[in-house]
Design an enzyme around this catalytic site. Structure first.
Site, PDB file in Angstrom:
ATOM      1  N   ASP A 539      44.329  38.744  36.602  1.00 44.97           N
ATOM      2  CA  ASP A 539      45.758  39.047  36.635  1.00 44.97           C
ATOM      3  C   ASP A 539      46.576  37.818  37.024  1.00 44.97           C
ATOM      4  O   ASP A 539      47.611  37.520  36.423  1.00 44.97           O
ATOM      5  CB  ASP A 539      46.015  40.183  37.631  1.00 44.97           C
ATOM      6  CG  ASP A 539      46.794  41.324  37.004  1.00 44.97           C
ATOM      7  OD1 ASP A 539      46.936  41.326  35.771  1.00 44.97           O
ATOM      8  OD2 ASP A 539      47.251  42.218  37.739  1.00 44.97           O
ATOM      9  N   ASP A 611      46.715  48.979  36.463  1.00 41.04           N
ATOM     10  CA  ASP A 611      46.959  48.941  37.906  1.00 41.04           C
ATOM     11  C   ASP A 611      46.674  50.282  38.569  1.00 41.04           C
ATOM     12  O   ASP A 611      46.760  50.386  39.794  1.00 41.04           O
ATOM     13  CB  ASP A 611      48.408  48.533  38.180  1.00 41.04           C
ATOM     14  CG  ASP A 611      48.712  47.145  37.648  1.00 41.04           C
ATOM     15  OD1 ASP A 611      47.808  46.296  37.673  1.00 41.04           O
ATOM     16  OD2 ASP A 611      49.846  46.918  37.182  1.00 41.04           O
TER      17      ASP A 611
END
Length: 771
Positions: A539, A611
């Protein structure tokens, strides 16, 4: 005061967490009620999709409130300048000031004003656009004593003169006018050439009979919203000039680099030609105006809603992933309670002679089995739970974590370079339709057709099995919903403004998370650590590092927004939204989204499904670990509770709970809240895993270390393997990385005897054997 605020905040967090404990316990009680209401709630939701309002976006950031002497008040939207003072946030906070024209000797306010007007005179000046910069007009208005300036669009400002040759420079096609919106042939004798604003503007604009452009147009400028025309400089025939529909839109009043911007202190706004006509007409009645900035909250409520939705979906999906363990536990406890009541009634009928043995048989409320309870537990038969067919599950290994980084990175780069975003939408729509079918429609139709569910035909294959009425109805409902959503996605520009679209997208995303966590599972903290740390750096790299490689373009943000923001000028895209350079900026659908509430500029708060499901794998592991302890504890003769022995028996505070799920859920909520706050503080999209991974993985590791279970959880907890051997009737517990699915018993066959357990930690002394 700071210490008091921190104390109050901690008190609130503890109270919320302890309340969550009670909600967690009541989920079992509410399950039947929720199931009965599923169908009603679904129909109410579908009905609500047609009622909820849509969300729109408007460019003007300021407003002009007009007050007439007869008491009439109305508002006009305006665009605010990038220089000058800021008007109040609401018209109620301002004072009405008289609206006045600019001086007749300096109508455009382009000539330098040397004489001070004597300070503020409680008036706002209305000035036409053209011949000089916006900031120069505002500066001159300020010198004349105005407390604000309204610049309005006019036709004459679109023309200019070549200072070298003295020739007229006509407006530019598409930027200033569009002949496809309307055209007319104007007699050359009717207008003044070179262009004279005082004469021509009145003849080429407005809705009155004096508008010769409207009169000479074959359709009366039916498609021209401005009702105004600009001369193109072309002749259509002898003595006839071509005129086309003029664009009349708000513009951004840019700052003049030649000025010291701090010198201009009064607010300045821009209104369109149509709005200016109305203002000029009302000035004959002594109109007064209030300039104000349209109210917009710095922190939108939608951010709180998307945070709560993300926590709810993560909690629900991970909690449901342990459904099989809890189902077995619940039925065992129910059977034990029934047996205890039966033994009690027999004891009473025998005159109490068996009171001592009855007491020993009902001693399942103790956390560990006593010697008296051991025979009853060893003779316990684990019931067969009739549940709908489940998807085959996959337990992740360390190799899967490495494959994840390779596949995810490859997918991002393919989308970044080849821009096949529509293919992703199609695949996502059909994948989510499968999730809708499994999570929503199959349970609803099974309840409705409880006894009428029949086999329609047999496929003769292991993959599809028998096709029933429930399968067909669920398939039709789910895929019809998915196809309608996909049609809206392709047919509507910016479909996220449709309530049906974003509500359906959120429902699809929630169902996808639930299905994902029911199929993909973690069975050790070691694998969880590898997977989440890989995702953590993945990420960070794609959000923060790739802009240094690809000339400022973040691969993650570019792909998430379907190619990034439009490349064309915003004013051009307002006129021609279908232009290729105006495409992009629409987020890919693999996320939860909530439109910004009460925000005239539109936009949405978003949370990617990654997420949710990546930290959700750890939450699911914690939920399954707690449920497995309860199951093995009940089979071992205890009550399956996870209560700490150091706390009073009736204490319900989370500090007395030895489970993992609730603390991890709180850690996930805190991490997501931190990511949400970072977006506002840094004004830049944040990788949520940057905050979620340390919170969730750190909490899991710390609790396991405090409870002396870290080594066991790192290698794969024995209690989960014991619970799996009970659920799946395996002779040997399944190893990490194996695929398995429940083995249904044939009709008439008795269930195997459950393995006995020495305590509620999951260690067993016997393997399961057939009865």
């Amino acid at each position: 005061h700071k210490c008091r605020s921190v104390s109050q905040t901690l008190h609130i967090i503890i109270c919320v967490f302890c309340s969550t404990k009670r909600i967690y316990k009541r989920l079992q009680t509410y399950k039947k009620t929720i199931t009965e209401r599923n169908m009603r709630v679904t129909f109410e939701l579908l009905l609500g999709l047609a009622v909820l309002p849509g969300v729109s976006s408007i460019l003007p950031t300021a407003g002009v409130q007009v007050h007439l002497h007869n008491g009439v008040t109305y508002d006009l939207l305006a665009s605010q300048a990038s220089f000058g003072g800021s008007p109040p946030m609401t018209p109620e906070a301002g004072t009405a000031k008289q609206l006045m024209h600019s001086p007749s000797s300096n109508v455009l306010l382009c000539d330098n004003v040397t004489d001070d007007g004597g300070g503020a005179q409680d008036f706002v000046m209305l000035v036409p656009r053209g011949s000089c910069t916006f900031e120069q007009k505002a500066m001159n208005a300020q010198k004349l004593g105005a407390e604000g300036v309204i610049v309005y669009g006019n036709l004459a400002s679109r023309y200019s003169v070549n200072k070298t040759t003295g020739e007229d420079i006509y407006p530019a096609e598409f930027y200033d006018f569009d002949c496809k919106k309307g055209t007319a042939d104007i007699p050359e004798s009717a207008v003044a050439i070179p262009y004279e604003a005082s004469r021509n503007d009145l003849l080429l604009s407005g809705t009155s009979a004096s508008n010769i452009c409207m009169k000479n147009s074959h359709d009366g400028l039916a498609s021209c919203t401005s009702n105004a025309c600009l001369l193109t400089g072309n002749s259509t025939s002898e003595g006839m000039l071509q005129a086309c529909c003029a664009w009349d839109m708000h513009v951004w009043m840019w700052a003049d680099p030649a000025f010291n911007h701090s010198d201009v202190e009064i607010p300045a706004v821009y209104v369109t030609l149509e709005q200016a006509d109305r203002l000029r007409a009302d000035m004959t009645e002594g109109a007064s105006v209030i300039l104000y900035t349209r109210w917009r909250s710095n922190y939108n409520l939608s951010s709180i809603v998307i945070w709560a939705l993300g926590v709810l979906v993560a909690a629900l999906a991970s909690y449901m992933s342990a459904h099989e363990y809890r189902s077995i536990t619940r039925v065992i406890l129910k059977n034990l309670q029934a047996r205890s009541q039966s033994d009690t009634s027999v004891s009473v009928s025998n005159g109490g002679s068996d009171s001592s043995s009855s007491a020993s048989n009902t001693s399942c409320t103790t956390p560990r089995r006593t010697s008296a309870a051991r025979p009853a537990a060893e003779a316990m038969v684990v019931p067969t739970i009739q549940v709908p067919p489940q998807e085959e599950t996959l337990e992740l290994s360390a190799e899967h974590a490495l494959v994840f980084i390779v596949m995810a990175s490859s997918g991002l780069f393919i989308l970044f370079f080849f821009k096949i975003y529509n293919v992703v939408k199609v695949l996502y729509a059909f994948g989510c339709s499968k999730a809708l079918m499994q999570v929503i429609f199959e349970p609803i139709w099974r309840r409705i057709l409880r006894r009428q569910n029949k086999i329609v035909f047999r496929t003769g294959t292991e993959d599809f099995g028998d096709i029933t009425t429930v399968d067909i109805l669920s398939f039709v409902c789910a895929y019809t919903w998915g196809v309608v959503w996909l049609t809206v996605a392709f047919a509507v520009r910016h479909p996220e403004s449709w309530t049906f679209f974003w509500v359906t997208q959120d429902i699809m995303g929630a169902c996808m998370c639930i299905m994902f966590l029911s199929v993909i599972k973690l069975n050790s903290v070691r694998v969880a650590s590898i997977l989440l740390l890989v995702a953590f750096f993945y990420d960070i790299f794609f959000v923060f590092i790739t802009p240094l490689i690809f000339k400022g373009q973040s691969v993650m943000i570019t792909v998430a927004t379907s190619g990034g923001p439009p490349k064309a000028d915003p004013s051009w895209c307002e006129k021609y939204p279908d232009d290729a350079n105006c495409q992009g900026g629409d987020p890919l659908p693999m996320l939860l989204t909530i439109p910004r509430l009460e925000d005239y500029m539109g936009g949405a708060s978003m949370l990617g499904l990654g997420d949710i499901v990546l930290p959700g794998l750890l939450l699911s592991f914690a939920a399954r670990l707690d449920a497995a302890k309860e199951l093995v504890g009940v089979v071992g003769g205890g009550n399956g509770g996870l209560h700490s022995h150091a706390c009073p028996r009736n204490s319900w505070c989370f500090l007395c709970n030895r489970g993992y799920f609730l603390p991890l859920l709180l850690a996930y909520a805190v991490g997501l809240l931190m990511a949400n706050a970072a977006v506002y503080l840094m004004n830049y999209g944040q990788p949520a895993l940057l905050y979620l991974v340390p919170c969730c993985l750190g909490t899991m590791t710390y609790i396991a270390w405090r409870q002396s279970e870290l080594t066991d959880l790192w290698n794969g907890p024995k209690v989960i393997r014991s619970a799996d051997s009970i659920i799946y009737r395996d002779i040997d517990p399944p190893s990490v990385g194996d695929h398995h699915e429940p083995l249904p018993l044939e009709d008439g066959m008795e269930a195997p005897i459950a393995p006995s357990a020495e305590d509620d930690t999951g260690s067993s002394s016997h393997k399961s054997s057939s009865s």
